[in-house]
Design a protein around this motif. Structure first.
Motif, PDB file in Angstrom:
ATOM      1  N   ALA A 239       0.831  -1.209   0.000  1.00  0.00           N
ATOM      2  CA  ALA A 239       0.000   0.000   0.000  1.00  0.00           C
ATOM      3  C   ALA A 239       0.863   1.256   0.000  1.00  0.00           C
ATOM      4  O   ALA A 239       0.567   2.231  -0.712  1.00  0.00           O
ATOM      5  CB  ALA A 239      -0.945  -0.004   1.206  1.00  0.00           C
ATOM      6  N   GLY A 240       1.943   1.241   0.789  1.00  0.00           N
ATOM      7  CA  GLY A 240       2.829   2.394   0.808  1.00  0.00           C
ATOM      8  C   GLY A 240       3.510   2.614  -0.527  1.00  0.00           C
ATOM      9  O   GLY A 240       3.664   3.754  -0.985  1.00  0.00           O
ATOM     10  N   ALA A 241       3.933   1.527  -1.183  1.00  0.00           N
ATOM     11  CA  ALA A 241       4.579   1.648  -2.492  1.00  0.00           C
ATOM     12  C   ALA A 241       3.606   2.201  -3.518  1.00  0.00           C
ATOM     13  O   ALA A 241       3.952   3.081  -4.321  1.00  0.00           O
ATOM     14  CB  ALA A 241       5.102   0.286  -2.935  1.00  0.00           C
ATOM     15  N   LEU A 242       2.373   1.718  -3.500  1.00  0.00           N
ATOM     16  CA  LEU A 242       1.372   2.204  -4.448  1.00  0.00           C
ATOM     17  C   LEU A 242       1.052   3.669  -4.191  1.00  0.00           C
ATOM     18  O   LEU A 242       0.890   4.462  -5.124  1.00  0.00           O
ATOM     19  CB  LEU A 242       0.104   1.358  -4.352  1.00  0.00           C
ATOM     20  N   ARG A 243       0.977   4.040  -2.911  1.00  0.00           N
ATOM     21  CA  ARG A 243       0.688   5.433  -2.574  1.00  0.00           C
ATOM     22  C   ARG A 243       1.811   6.351  -3.053  1.00  0.00           C
ATOM     23  O   ARG A 243       1.559   7.451  -3.569  1.00  0.00           O
ATOM     24  CB  ARG A 243       0.519   5.570  -1.061  1.00  0.00           C
ATOM     25  N   THR A 244       3.041   5.899  -2.935  1.00  0.00           N
ATOM     26  CA  THR A 244       4.179   6.717  -3.359  1.00  0.00           C
ATOM     27  C   THR A 244       4.273   6.808  -4.875  1.00  0.00           C
ATOM     28  O   THR A 244       4.369   7.897  -5.450  1.00  0.00           O
ATOM     29  CB  THR A 244       5.493   6.134  -2.813  1.00  0.00           C
ATOM     30  N   VAL A 245       4.213   5.662  -5.525  1.00  0.00           N
ATOM     31  CA  VAL A 245       4.386   5.642  -6.970  1.00  0.00           C
ATOM     32  C   VAL A 245       3.125   6.104  -7.685  1.00  0.00           C
ATOM     33  O   VAL A 245       3.177   6.919  -8.615  1.00  0.00           O
ATOM     34  CB  VAL A 245       4.780   4.227  -7.447  1.00  0.00           C
ATOM     35  N   GLY A 246       1.971   5.612  -7.255  1.00  0.00           N
ATOM     36  CA  GLY A 246       0.736   5.970  -7.923  1.00  0.00           C
ATOM     37  C   GLY A 246       0.287   7.382  -7.637  1.00  0.00           C
ATOM     38  O   GLY A 246      -0.421   7.987  -8.430  1.00  0.00           O
ATOM     39  N   SER A 269      -5.273  -2.657   1.802  1.00  0.00           N
ATOM     40  CA  SER A 269      -5.227  -2.464   3.253  1.00  0.00           C
ATOM     41  C   SER A 269      -6.266  -3.308   3.979  1.00  0.00           C
ATOM     42  O   SER A 269      -6.030  -3.774   5.089  1.00  0.00           O
ATOM     43  CB  SER A 269      -5.435  -0.984   3.586  1.00  0.00           C
ATOM     44  N   ALA A 270      -7.436  -3.481   3.348  1.00  0.00           N
ATOM     45  CA  ALA A 270      -8.503  -4.293   3.948  1.00  0.00           C
ATOM     46  C   ALA A 270      -9.011  -5.270   2.895  1.00  0.00           C
ATOM     47  O   ALA A 270     -10.042  -5.025   2.261  1.00  0.00           O
ATOM     48  CB  ALA A 270      -9.630  -3.412   4.462  1.00  0.00           C
TER      49      ALA A 270
END
Length: 301
Positions: A239-246, A269-270
């Motif tokens: 989720a953190g990687a997607l939030r950063t890259v996306g 996340s859920a």
């Protein structure tokens, strides 16, 4: 054969519009992306068989009571020079319309395929010049750019591409999550999964159900790649990687097919509860049945 043609036409129209819209808005595909992708493939194939088959069956109805004998009757009529005498005006119109639709679909699919292959070849050549091979991950290229970008370039000479911004802003576990997501696209050839729906959408862009199908399939392949990546990293890392890259730029999502980053993060996340074995089996049987019905209507004696 007229009733068979009518049944195929009704089935094709139902698959192209209300059923496609209903499937695109359903919630269960998020629980079983693989099964949903199989159903979508079946919807596309069954819809094509039904719509094209309806025109063929009705057009050839003067030559026999079922498709196979009717084809033989068509060739006999051509050999004996009686084709226009045997065919009614409605039958001729149906055959011509079917040929035109089939030709357009094949032409669009061929054009999209050739255009995509050429674009990938040009992109691959640019990457070979501008990007640097990453020895730690064979087949991966690093672009010297501060914005976090990660994507894959499918094909026989596939590439995984990350920018320097990804390596700078993500921890090693986050980078592995990003690469696992993109590698899933390459391994499962998601580019080939979505291509027929791009062709259908380009053939009949005025049919909203086909547009919904293309968007739904694009979202599902993202879910599937996320699920594969989640088996190789923790939910927090992915989720953190997607939030950063996306979240860095519209073009810098983990995939180029969808921008629904928030929905994907929420699903990671859920995670939704996995489907039961019975449900999974039922979904796959439904996909087989979708293709079997028009095939049986076309081939029944």
């Amino acid at each position: 054969m007229e009733l068979t043609a009518l049944g195929l036409l009704v089935l094709g129209l139902l698959l192209a519009e209300p059923l496609s819209r209903a499937l695109a808005s359903a919630r269960w595909p998020a629980r079983d992306p693989v099964g949903a992708l199989l159903v979508w493939q079946a919807v596309g194939l069954a819809g094509g068989l039904s719509l094209l088959g309806a025109g063929v069956v009705y057009g050839l109805s003067p030559f026999g009571q079922s498709l196979i004998p009717a084809v033989g009757g068509l060739f006999r009529s051509i050999r004996e020079g009686r084709l226009l005498d045997d065919l009614g005006a409605g039958n001729l119109v149906a055959l011509v319309a079917t040929v035109l639709l089939g030709t357009r679909l094949c032409a669009v699919l061929g054009t999209v395929t050739v255009r995509t292959l050429r674009a990938r070849a040009r992109h691959r050549d640019l990457l070979d010049v501008l990007a640097t091979p990453w020895p730690a991950v064979p087949g991966t290229r690093v672009l010297d750019h501060p914005i976090p970008v990660a994507y894959c370039l499918p094909g026989r000479s596939s590439r995984l591409v990350v920018s320097a911004g990804v390596l700078e802003r993500l921890a090693p576990d986050g980078v592995r999550a990003v690469l696992a997501h993109e590698r899933a696209h390459l391994t499962e050839r998601h580019d080939l999964v979505v291509l027929p729906f791009v062709a259908w959408g380009a053939t009949a862009p005025f049919v909203r159900g086909m547009v919904c199908a293309q968007l739904a399939v694009a979202a599902l392949i993202e879910m599937r790649a996320d699920d594969v990546a989640a088996t190789r990293s923790t939910q927090l890392e992915l989720a953190g990687a997607l939030r950063t890259v996306g979240g860095s730029a519209p073009a810098a999502a983990l995939s180029s097919f969808t921008s629904a980053v928030d929905a994907r993060i929420a699903r990671i996340s859920a995670p939704p509860p996995p489907p039961s074995t019975a449900f999974r089996v039922l979904v796959r049987l439904a996909a087989v049945a979708l293709v079997a019905v028009p095939t049986a209507l076309l081939l029944h004696p």
